[in-house]
Write a protein that holds these residues in place. Structure first.
Motif, short mmCIF file in Angstrom:
data_model
loop_
_atom_site.label_atom_id
_atom_site.label_comp_id
_atom_site.label_asym_id
_atom_site.label_seq_id
_atom_site.Cartn_x
_atom_site.Cartn_y
_atom_site.Cartn_z
N ALA A 88 1.11 -1.19 0.05
CA ALA A 88 -0.01 -0.06 -0.03
C ALA A 88 1.38 0.81 0.06
CB ALA A 88 -1.17 -0.47 1.40
N GLN B 107 -3.60 -7.26 0.86
CA GLN B 107 -4.64 -6.02 0.22
C GLN B 107 -5.95 -6.88 -1.19
OE1 GLN B 107 -4.36 -1.78 -0.26
NE2 GLN B 107 -2.05 -2.86 -0.88
N LYS C 281 -11.13 0.83 -1.20
CA LYS C 281 -9.64 0.66 -1.34
C LYS C 281 -9.26 1.81 -2.63
CE LYS C 281 -7.41 -3.53 -2.41
NZ LYS C 281 -6.67 -3.02 -4.29
N VAL D 233 -5.99 -2.53 5.15
CA VAL D 233 -6.39 -1.29 4.27
C VAL D 233 -7.04 -0.20 4.81
CG1 VAL D 233 -7.95 -0.98 1.96
CG2 VAL D 233 -7.38 -3.39 2.50
#
Length: 687
Positions: free
Chosen positions: A32, A256, A492, A529
């Motif tokens: 991420a 994720q 997301k 997330v």
């Protein structure tokens, strides 16, 4: 043609490896915030600039129109506007519509936009009564899962039981029958649904060698974003697109994977090297989005039980405030605390559009809608999908084009005037519904105009309309004007300066229906997330009971060992010495606890005497109103009532004194100090 070396100059070593590795399949494990979109767009641009890619032979696929629009926008900026970047469904539909008539002898059936109506009819005939909206939604989700997982109606009951899937109030055998009836109704009406687009394209490419060969000749270079989310059906389509020696680059992060319920299988990513022994595996670990504190928390949550999926992030964003962990007595108290936290960040100069409240399920939203409305904090609920197709947006664009001949020199003022004619107001309408949704769309257009004017000095309405047309073409929607309220799933791929993760308690996150180890692991990834959406400010909270005091709950197990020692639940009202700050819950006159609503906004009891001059107070309020109206923002974005009252009471005589007041801050002092101090001097002289 862009200079290849210049394209690589802005990349870190791992991103550069992504951009320059050709000739073998490539899997990018991108944590991420590590710049995966930058890496893959620069890979495409560098490949095209050096001849490794033919720009017309590239197909980049992702999962949402928003992500596809961002890819196209970045590629346009890099000098390659004609590279195809589409969702799986968009690419499949385009191919099916083109090849279907010649291959099948008739047009591709129309894609129905009335799935819910057809499902309601199918379910009603099977159940003998009208199904509730929640049941219909669950049935549509189940049938979508069945299709992308290659599960036919006759096999649904057996395979759904093996997967632990269920629909509330409907047994698996009945779901299978409803599924079959739904398919029959579509066939009778000559329509297909969203998931049928992939099925039709897979059948077309599987059964017609000439069509498959032509598609493969057209798209020789494939780049797949969010590869951890592909379903078996999407994987089959991807394999049909590939040549015998695939020029393939996939990008994803197993950490994720949060869409397994919809058919996503991260194993296609994690086992990529097994299926492609010659593949290069490149890991992006440098997190450029978040502060060290946010990244540390994300790593601890993800790897709490040992080395987890994905990568261990390495923070590049510098230091920031520690994440706040807050336990509330009830859900209403939690929502009120979050509203005050957000109002404080806005008062410190963070735009509302840079803030978000993220929750596990939609049912949690109303409490935050009410709390933010009460606190005067603007918010937005609508997703950006299909933004430019909304009627109010289309009408506003037509109105802007009609203003071209009479446009003044002030671009933002012109846009604000046109949008006001379409129904935009400086303050959002109360409550929800069509009026609120219309306002949110128009407010987003105004934000786009303001950002465009700031970035393009001297640009006029013609240039702005060209930008809007291009954004509509690539489906690059503007951000909303208020705090975003969203589920964790829908968040997301997005990011904000400040994020509130709410309802982080057992039964909600992890969700009560998550029973198996795999399901609980996915809930942990969902929290991960959510954490990694925050750039700098992070709030994590939970309520120990419902509003009626029932269901005593514990904080989520995912917070064990990663949060400070538990503190007693704090109610939204009352307070002690520790609360006497810019978010004070005590009367600034008598020190007693304040009630919600007007008293909180005033910062004192209605019957407590004020310690400021009424004329000065009115002058400050009128100045604030004019300032907010001029920039098109709610008044509290200039100063909240509590801060304005503190200024009126303290009556500072210089900038240092103004900065000493909670809620002012350096950015606000730079903007407003001269005007405020002049008003205070005028009030003192009149007194």
């Amino acid at each position: 043609m862009p200079d290849p070396d210049a394209l690589l100059a802005a990349l870190d070593p791992e991103q550069r490896a992504v951009a320059t590795t050709f000739g073998v399949p490539v899997a990018v494990i991108a944590g991420a915030g590590t710049g995966k979109t930058r890496a893959i767009t620069h890979r495409i641009a560098y490949g095209c600039a050096t001849g490794a890619y033919d720009p017309h032979g590239v197909l980049a696929v992702t999962f949402t129109t928003r992500a596809a629009g961002e890819l196209r926008g970045r590629l346009r900026t890099l000098g390659f506007p004609r590279v195809q970047a589409r969702t799986f469904h968009s690419a499949a539909l385009r191919q099916a519509q083109y090849f279907w008539p010649a291959a099948m002898g008739h047009e591709l059936p129309r894609v129905s936009d009335h799935r819910a109506g057809i499902m309601a009819e199918a379910a009603g005939r099977q159940l003998g009564h009208r199904a509730e909206s929640g049941t219909l939604r669950d049935l549509l989700t189940e049938i979508s899962w069945a299709k992308v997982s290659n599960v036919p109606p006759a096999d649904y009951a057996e395979l759904a039981a093996a997967q632990g899937r269920e629909v509330s109030a409907v047994d698996a055998t009945a779901v299978g029958r409803i599924y079959a009836r739904y398919e029959q109704l579509k066939s009778d009406r000559g329509v297909i649904d969203f998931d049928d687009v992939l099925l039709c394209t897979v059948a077309l490419l599987s059964d017609h060698d000439d069509v498959r060969a032509q598609v493969r000749r057209t798209y020789r270079h494939l780049v797949v974003d969010e590869y951890q989310d592909v379903s078996p059906l999407q994987q089959k389509l991807l394999e049909l697109w590939q040549t015998e020696r695939p020029d393939l680059c996939v990008v994803g992060d197993a950490a994720q994977t949060i869409h397994s319920f919809a058919g996503a299988r991260s194993s296609y990513l994690t086992r990529f090297a097994i299926h492609h022994p010659e593949a290069e595996i490149i890991r992006l670990v440098r997190d450029y989005r978040s502060t060290t504190q946010v990244v540390e928390l994300a790593n601890r949550v993800l790897h709490a039980q040992g080395p987890g999926e994905g990568v261990r992030l390495v923070a590049q964003g510098g230091d920031g405030p520690q994440p706040q962990f807050t336990q509330a007595a009830t859900e209403a108290d939690e929502a009120a605390q979050v509203a005050r936290w957000l109002a404080g960040l806005i008062a410190d100069g963070i735009p509302p559009s840079e803030l978000a409240v993220l929750y596990r399920i939609h049912a949690q939203s109303p409490a935050y809608e009410a709390a933010l409305t009460s606190a005067g904090v603007p918010f937005s609920l609508r997703a950006s999908e299909g933004f430019f197709q909304r009627p109010e947006v289309r009408n506003a664009i037509v109105a802007l084009k009609g203003q071209l001949a009479a446009a003044s020199g002030d671009l933002v003022a012109t846009v604000r005037g046109v949008l006001a004619g379409q129904g935009w107001t400086a303050e959002p309408p109360s409550g929800q519904g069509q009026a609120r949704e219309r306002w949110e769309s128009l407010a987003a257009l105004l934000v786009l105009a303001e950002e465009f004017a700031a970035e393009h000095t001297g640009a006029g309405l013609t240039e702005l309309l060209a930008e809007i047309d291009e954004r509509a073409r690539v489906e690059h929607a503007p951000a909303g004007a208020g705090v975003t309220l969203s589920t964790l799933h829908a968040a997301k791929g997005l990011e904000w300066e400040g994020v509130a993760l709410v309802g982080v308690q057992e039964g909600t996150l992890p969700f009560a229906l998550a029973q198996s180890p795999e399901q609980v692991a996915e809930e942990r990834r969902l929290l991960y997330v959510g954490i990694t959406r925050a750039k700098r400010h992070l709030w994590v909270s939970w309520a120990v009971s419902r509003n009626d005091g029932s269901m005593r709950r514990k904080p989520s197990r995912f917070l064990d060992g990663v949060r400070p020692a538990a503190a007693p639940a704090r109610p939204a009202r009352g307070g002690g010495k520790q609360n006497r700050s810019k978010h004070s819950l005590t009367c600034r006159v008598c020190g007693g606890p304040l009630a919600a609503g007007a008293e909180l906004k005033l910062g004192r009891h209605a019957d407590c005497p004020s310690s400021y001059d009424d004329r000065t107070w009115e002058l400050l309020r009128e100045w604030r109103r004019q300032e907010a109206e001029e920039v098109g923002l709610p008044a509290f974005c200039v100063f909240t009532d509590a801060t304005l009252m503190a200024i009126a009471e303290a009556r500072p005589t210089d900038e240092r004194g103004l900065l000493a007041i909670a809620g002012v801050g350096r950015s606000k002092a730079d903007k407003y100090a001269d005007a405020v101090l002049e008003i205070l001097r005028a009030g003192a002289a009149a007194g």
